[in-house]
Design an enzyme around this catalytic site. Structure first.
Site, PDB file in Angstrom:
ATOM      1  CB  SER A 126       1.977   4.778  -0.368  1.00 56.24           C
ATOM      2  OG  SER A 126       1.822   3.515  -0.821  1.00 56.24           O
ATOM      3  CE  LYS A 163       3.162   1.243   2.071  1.00 57.05           C
ATOM      4  NZ  LYS A 163       1.945   0.834   1.220  1.00 57.05           N
TER       5      LYS A 163
END
Length: 204
Positions: A126, A163
Site C-alpha cells: 500500500s 500510512k
C-alpha cells in the site's frame, strides 16, 4: 596459492574493514562481490573461508552480516541498536507483535540524533508509490503527534498500519501510497499515532 588469489583476499579483507568503519556493520556477500569486482558469490565464499582459516576473520554461518575482523581492532563510528518490534502491514492492518524480535545496529550518522527509535517490518504494497516496499525495515521515530502529509504508524483497535496522515474536518484520513487502494477514514478518537517514518532500510 597464486599471487592474484592472495591479492584478492587482501582486497576483500580491506573492503570488509572499510565497510565496518564506515557503516558500523559488515557487508553482505553480494556487497563484497560488487565492492571488489567479482561476479560469483561462491568465489567470495571461497576467499572468506581462506581468510577465516588464516585467523583473519570469524563468521557465524547461522546469521547474515556477521563477519568479524580478528587481527586488528576496528572502532566503528558511534552505533545504536534499534529494536525491531514486529511486523506492520502496509495494506490490511494486522495485530502487531509488541515484543522485540531482534535489534538492528546502525550508525548514528544515518538516523536523527536524540530520537527514540524502533523498527518495523513492512508487509504489503500500500506504500509502494512512496518507495516503501514489501520486506523493508521502516525506521520509526516514537511520537504521538504528526503533521498533515507525514507518514505515520497508526494504532487502530490494537493493530498498527503505516500510512500517510491527514487530519481533516471531522475525521482522520490514513492515505495509502498506492493508486489502487482506498484511504482509511476514521473518527479522531479511534486512531492513535505511535510514530512517524524516519527512514527505510532495504536488503538487496
Amino acid at each position: 596459492m597464486s599471487r592474484s588469489s592472495e591479492d584478492k583476499q587482501i582486497e576483500i579483507y580491506e573492503f570488509i574493514k572499510e565497510q565496518i568503519i564506515e557503516k558500523g556493520y559488515p557487508p553482505s556477500v553480494r556487497e563484497i562481490c560488487k565492492g571488489v569486482g567479482l561476479s560469483s558469490t561462491s568465489s567470495v565464499h571461497g576467499h572468506l573461508s581462506k581468510l577465516e582459516k588464516k585467523g583473519l576473520i570469524r563468521r557465524d554461518s547461522t546469521k547474515p552480516r556477521t563477519i568479524e575482523i580478528l587481527k586488528e581492532p576496528i572502532v566503528p563510528k558511534e552505533m545504536v541498536n534499534i529494536p525491531i518490534l514486529g511486523k506492520v502491514t502496509a495494506g490490511t492492518p494486522i495485530l502487531a507483535v509488541e515484543n522485540i524480535e531482534d535489534t538492528f545496529p546502525i550508525s548514528l550518522n544515518f538516523i536523527p540524533s536524540n530520537k527514540d527509535l524502533f523498527m518495523l517490518k513492512i508487509s504489503g504494497e500500500s506504500m509502494i508509490d512512496a518507495g516503501i516496499l514489501d520486506g523493508d525495515l521502516a525506521i520509526i521515530e516514537k511520537t504521538n503527534t504528526a503533521k498533515n502529509g507525514e507518514i505515520v504508524v497508526a494504532l487502530i483497535d490494537n493493530e498498527v498500519t503505516l500510512k500517510r496522515f491527514f487530519k481533516e474536518d471531522k475525521h482522520i484520513r490514513l492515505q495509502p501510497e498506492n493508486k489502487n487502494m482506498d484511504p482509511i477514514i476514521l473518527e479522531d478518537d479511534s486512531v492513535s499515532i505511535v510514530g512517524k517514518l524516519a527512514g527505510i532500510f532495504r536488503r538487496y
